[in-house]
Write an enzyme that holds these catalytic residues in place. Sequence first.
Site, PDB file in Angstrom:
ATOM      1  N   ASP A  33      48.433 -28.609 -20.056  1.00 51.22           N
ATOM      2  CA  ASP A  33      47.149 -29.173 -20.485  1.00 51.22           C
ATOM      3  C   ASP A  33      46.304 -29.611 -19.297  1.00 51.22           C
ATOM      4  O   ASP A  33      46.516 -30.693 -18.738  1.00 51.22           O
ATOM      5  CB  ASP A  33      47.454 -30.369 -21.398  1.00 51.22           C
ATOM      6  CG  ASP A  33      46.201 -31.041 -21.895  1.00 51.22           C
ATOM      7  OD1 ASP A  33      46.312 -32.135 -22.513  1.00 51.22           O
ATOM      8  OD2 ASP A  33      45.102 -30.492 -21.683  1.00 51.22           O
ATOM      9  N   ASP A 215      39.718 -26.764 -19.968  1.00 48.70           N
ATOM     10  CA  ASP A 215      40.755 -27.533 -20.655  1.00 48.70           C
ATOM     11  C   ASP A 215      41.682 -26.643 -21.479  1.00 48.70           C
ATOM     12  O   ASP A 215      41.381 -26.307 -22.627  1.00 48.70           O
ATOM     13  CB  ASP A 215      40.095 -28.578 -21.560  1.00 48.70           C
ATOM     14  CG  ASP A 215      41.127 -29.445 -22.264  1.00 48.70           C
ATOM     15  OD1 ASP A 215      40.736 -30.254 -23.118  1.00 48.70           O
ATOM     16  OD2 ASP A 215      42.330 -29.309 -21.964  1.00 48.70           O
TER      17      ASP A 215
END
Length: 326
Positions: A33, A215
Amino acid sequence: AQSGTVAADPQQYDQAYLSPVTIGNSQLMLDFDTGSADLWAFSNETPASESVGHAKYDSSTGTELQGYSWSITYGDQSGAAGNVYADKVVVGGVTATKQAVEAATSISTSFSDNTDSDGLLGLAFSSINTVTPKQQTTFFDTVKPTLAKALFTCDLKQGNAGSYTFGYIDTSKYTGSVTYVPVDDSQGFWSFTAGGYSVGSDNATSGSVGVSIADTGTSLLYLPAAVAKAYYAKAGGKFDNQQGGYTLPCNGNAPDFNVAIGGKTFVVPGSYIAYAPITSGSQTCFGGIQANTGIGFNIFGDVFLKAVYAIFDVSQGAPRLGFAAQ
Ligand SMILES: O=C(CCCl)NNC1=[NH+]CCN1
């Protein structure tokens, strides 16, 4: 010097991508992440009722950081919290001998219900790591001094296994040249500025998409409300309050979304934007582009990242992002 590569396996609809990680003697599938900076896992300290179906980190191989704790809430309001250990973490052959591993003692339902994922491995900047009283470094920051090159790359794919590399760029994974843009890491994110956009075949970009973060932990592409509106006006979509976002026909006619970054135009195929049927078998799809209302910046999540090869690079001193077509 170390370098390595690890698979990134897509979940259904590419909702997230999971990679095998060894922590101590435990083998887990973690969601890498770039929008957060904590490495946490389901563990022997997680209530059994919350960890059904998950592999767990056995913290007995680690050294507990006495009195340390962590607690994180993500953009989608999911979250987790727990204790902290130092343990050996291996990703694609790259080893961190003493990595802060955050053992979950409580986890929100969206994580408990997603039995493919055993935790997250944060790759944002360590300045937003949540461990207290002493902030810890991400896996990338921990191994960075030992890497052949201070960078990692992300090659996500639609509906197929992609990969992350650490310490090297795999030039076979992209076409054409890499376009680099400066990164503002002041908020802890891989933040860059995107330029003009266009919808479908007209490739003259207009407007300005603006401040954006890369992201991998977010599934969709969140853009300014005006840009999302312009896209769906051309795509025959509509904002559906009941669905909580834009929907459009799943019929394969969704136009591409083109965006200029560093003066180069990158194309998100329309097929990525007809993201998933709103219910199984429906001809109406939830949109892969949504408005960034309430977020304050754009999120270039997996819908965008699986259209490019992305290089997260701190080898030049100042951080930068490289993008290439794939
Ligand atoms: O939290 C965010 C958005 C940062 Cl603005 N991305 N990372 C993530 N991990 C799990 C859900 N979302």
